[in-house]
Scaffold this motif. Structure first.
Motif, mmCIF file in Angstrom:
data_model
loop_
_atom_site.group_PDB
_atom_site.id
_atom_site.type_symbol
_atom_site.label_atom_id
_atom_site.label_comp_id
_atom_site.label_asym_id
_atom_site.label_seq_id
_atom_site.Cartn_x
_atom_site.Cartn_y
_atom_site.Cartn_z
ATOM 1 N N LEU A 144 57.702 94.726 49.610
ATOM 2 C CA LEU A 144 56.749 93.844 48.935
ATOM 3 C C LEU A 144 56.473 92.604 49.785
ATOM 4 N N ALA A 145 57.524 91.997 50.328
ATOM 5 C CA ALA A 145 57.354 90.802 51.153
ATOM 6 C C ALA A 145 56.502 91.103 52.384
ATOM 7 N N ILE B 188 52.661 91.945 51.344
ATOM 8 C CA ILE B 188 51.867 90.749 51.033
ATOM 9 C C ILE B 188 51.389 90.088 52.317
ATOM 10 N N VAL C 204 62.730 87.688 45.382
ATOM 11 C CA VAL C 204 61.397 87.775 44.778
ATOM 12 C C VAL C 204 60.642 86.457 44.930
ATOM 13 N N THR D 264 57.161 85.792 47.267
ATOM 14 C CA THR D 264 55.893 85.470 46.620
ATOM 15 C C THR D 264 55.486 84.006 46.709
ATOM 16 N N ILE E 130 54.587 82.242 52.465
ATOM 17 C CA ILE E 130 53.635 83.245 52.960
ATOM 18 C C ILE E 130 52.740 82.645 54.033
ATOM 19 N N LEU F 156 56.355 83.521 37.533
ATOM 20 C CA LEU F 156 55.530 84.142 38.562
ATOM 21 C C LEU F 156 54.064 84.222 38.159
ATOM 22 N N HIS G 91 52.746 80.943 40.605
ATOM 23 C CA HIS G 91 52.512 80.907 42.044
ATOM 24 C C HIS G 91 52.234 82.291 42.621
ATOM 25 N N ALA G 92 52.754 83.354 41.978
ATOM 26 C CA ALA G 92 52.571 84.699 42.516
ATOM 27 C C ALA G 92 51.108 85.122 42.501
ATOM 28 N N LYS G 93 50.317 84.539 41.618
ATOM 29 C CA LYS G 93 48.888 84.863 41.568
ATOM 30 C C LYS G 93 48.165 84.416 42.832
ATOM 31 N N ALA H 28 49.590 84.548 45.878
ATOM 32 C CA ALA H 28 50.239 85.142 47.047
ATOM 33 C C ALA H 28 49.233 85.878 47.934
ATOM 34 N N SER I 68 47.433 85.064 51.775
ATOM 35 C CA SER I 68 47.535 86.038 52.854
ATOM 36 C C SER I 68 46.176 86.483 53.381
#
Length: 667
Positions: A23-24, A27, A140, A144, A149, A505, A513-515, A517, A521
């Motif tokens: 996943l890391a 992204i 996780v 994220t 990132i 998340l 904050h995950a929204k 990510a 990128s």
């Protein structure tokens, strides 16, 4: 049955970590398709790629790079270029297995690969200390965080991911060595940490911050113990990197510019700590009274050595000013966005609400470890976080100077509190060294980030760890309170923790904050120069200009011209001679007449000059020029072109002048 369950659990944990690492990585490579072949999303990547190409062809970098900063060339002896060597030899190694793999692809994907290696190391280390749930949550969050990132995506320009990976490896291997009971294993882990410090030390001038984390841990052990346990291991660790760094790089022997005080920062502190440890050991072996007051003796020696260090700083104030002022106060550095101060919205965007939760965990860790004694650190910890993350409000109501004074007071309070707790503490909490290390990591990198946003990439780890500690503490407390439901406490704790993480998340009111990510990128960075007129001009130069061509351009294009256009340059983003960049602006953009422009260009051996729409609209170059400036690109509609290239034909009376080669302003 129990054996099968243990195997199933082990397999599940491994799969969980693999999914997390995938996943890391996933992204961080989402924006690759938007990068044209041969390009990167930042300027510095071209420099490292250029150096890696030279190393691949010649086996090493020359003492002076005569493709840039002409006519002097770029002196490479006092620079730290191991990252470029790592790229070149990684390509040579992996191309044996994958013949179609190019050096460009290695450079392009190096940032996410390095980040994932560092993340895997950290998660593995935390798993053995706190278990799968704790390490999984930290993983996780780090995977994220937009803040982690941003500088670890494919094609990113700088070596941050490489340095973070080495920093994680250095700290975790050293902490692992302290946990080893067998002398042989401890010796191996200590030696490994020392070798990694050496690699970091020849990669980046700022790697001493990671070294300082270990020194804080060793200083803690020095003050809290009655004997010199582990002295030989520390001696091995110091001997592994101090002499080798001094011999390997001229930056540690005759540092100049940004590396002026590199030896004082990287080599002297570990030697000083070695010296006071040896001195205490000697004194304790000579007199009984010293053995009875070993910790007080350690504190006294620490204070004495700190006084000497402060004395050195005061005696070197002029040289410190000459090297630090260019980083923050001159006109050039003020234009670089990554050296600006972060504000509150910056923290929210990059870390959601986790920077706040991480701060609370950081403040509370001292009372968690040392109970009542740890309360002496609560106030300075709180003041430190308030004057950092909420600096904008403090500046608004109290002024910049008052806020900076409060921040300095918090640092002094932390140092004093640290010494008091180390001197007085009578308990030895489990994994205390790890907590001291992560606290030092947070304080050191956050203090630097307060004055330059580029360093916030390195604070993601302590924020994630402290936030996870707080979340697990809250979930443990809630699961205890909900015990009346007659549900397994472990099940409740895990459920509350997982729900909390999902909300943090993705729930917008508390950060989500995950929204952001994928946004960071894919859309926060664009390829340089992209597919526009600048890229077309570079392509024309590569095919049409002769090999010895020297092209003058605005400094951000320096390394791009070396790589994409295949020409030589006179200034670039390396900021080797900052005054030359100032002279370029003065005598090219703001020249009083053509003669000044031509004399400056002649002095630097320029054959071609490039101008883009990004440069001043009122420059002399946008007016009618003499025949000395021959338009060569584009052939059609030159006057309205976004990018213009002239060939310079110098009149006989134009001669070089040494004032255009001045490396410092006149005093």
């Amino acid at each position: 049955m129990k054996t099968n369950f243990a195997k199933l659990t082990c397999i599940s944990i491994r799969m969980g970590f693999c999914i997390l690492l995938f996943l890391a990585f996933w992204i961080r490579v989402q924006g690759v398709n938007a990068i044209p072949n041969g390009q990167f999303i930042g300027n510095d990547a071209y420099l490292y790629y250029w150096q890696a190409q030279v190393i691949s062809e010649q086996g090493q970098l020359p003492a002076r790079d005569m493709h840039r900063w002409l006519p002097l060339g770029r002196d490479l002896e006092p620079t730290l270029n191991f990252y470029s060597y790592a790229l070149a030899y990684a390509h040579k190694t992996f191309s044996l297995l994958f013949p179609n793999l190019s050096l460009y692809q290695v450079t392009l994907y190096a940032p996410p690969v390095c980040f994932v290696i560092g993340l895997a190391t950290l998660c593995f280390f935390l798993y053995h200390i706190h278990g799968f749930l704790f390490s999984g949550i930290v993983g996780v969050l780090l995977a994220t965080f937009p803040g982690t990132i941003d500088r670890s995506i494919a094609g990113f320009s700088d070596r941050d991911s490489w340095c973070l990976m080495l920093g994680i490896l250095v700290v975790t291997t050293y902490l692992a060595s302290l946990q080893m009971q067998q002398a042989r294993k401890r010796l191996i882990w200590t030696f490994a940490s020392g070798v990694l410090v050496f690699l970091g030390g020849i990669s980046w001038e700022g790697f001493g911050v990671f070294l300082s984390i270990i020194l804080v841990v060793e200083l803690w052990r020095f003050i809290t113990t009655e004997t010199e346990e582990g002295f030989r291991y520390y001696l091995l660790w110091v001997c592994t990197f101090v002499p080798t760094l001094y011999l390997a790089s001229a930056a540690y022997r005759t540092g100049q510019g940004f590396s002026t005080h590199l030896s004082a920062f990287m080599l002297v502190p570990p030697l000083a700590l070695l010296g006071i440890r040896a001195l205490r050991s000697l004194l304790m072996s000579k007199a009984q009274r010293f053995r009875l007051h070993a910790r007080t003796l350690a504190l006294g020696l620490t204070l004495a050595s700190s006084a000497l260090a402060l004395g050195y700083v005061f005696t070197q104030l002029d040289t410190f000013a000459s090297t630090t002022v260019p980083l923050s106060q001159n006109r050039l550095m003020r234009t670089i966005s990554e050296l600006k101060n972060p504000d509150y919205n910056y923290w929210v965007f990059r870390y959601g609400s986790l920077f706040f939760l991480g701060s609370l965990g950081f403040i509370g860790v001292s009372t968690h470890l040392w109970r009542k004694l740890g309360t002496v650190l609560v106030l300075p910890f709180a003041l430190f976080t308030l004057t950092t993350f909420f600096r904008e409000k403090f500046d608004e109501y109290l002024g910049n100077v008052s806020c900076d004074i409060l921040f300095s007071v918090s640092i002094i309070g932390i140092v004093i509190g640290f010494l008091i707790v180390a001197w007085q503490r009578n308990v030895n909490p489990k994994d205390e060294h790890c907590y001291v290390a992560i606290t030092a990591w947070f304080i050191l990198w956050t203090a630097l980030t307060r004055g330059a946003v580029r360093y916030d990439f390195f604070i993601g780890i302590p924020l994630a760890v402290f936030a996870t500690m707080l979340i697990q503490f809250i979930s443990d407390s809630l699961s205890t309170e909900l015990g009346i439901l007659k549900i397994s406490k472990q099940f409740l704790k895990t459920g509350i923790t997982v729900i909390s993480i999902i909300l943090l998340l993705f729930w917008t009111p508390i950060g989500a904050h995950a929204k952001r990510a994928i946004l960071v990128s894919t859309q926060m960075h664009t390829a340089k120069p992209g597919k526009g007129p600048m890229a077309q001009a570079f392509g024309w130069m590569r095919t049409e200009l002769p090999g010895p061509a020297v092209v003058a351009a605005h400094w951000p294009y320096g390394s791009q011209l070396n790589v994409l256009a295949g020409v030589k340059t006179i200034i670039d983003q390396d900021h080797y001679i900052q005054h030359w960049i100032y002279l370029y602006e003065r005598y090219v953009y703001h020249a009083a007449n053509e003669r000044e422009v031509l004399e400056f260009l002649k002095t630097h051996g320029v054959t071609h000059l490039i101008l883009t729409l990004e440069e001043p609209i009122y420059t002399l170059l946008r007016r009618r020029l003499s025949d000395a400036f021959l338009p060569v690109y584009p052939k059609d509609n030159f006057s309205n072109a976004d990018v213009k290239v002239w060939a310079i034909h110098y009149p006989p009376d134009i001669q070089p002048h040494p004032k255009y080669l001045a490396t410092e302003p006149e005093k």
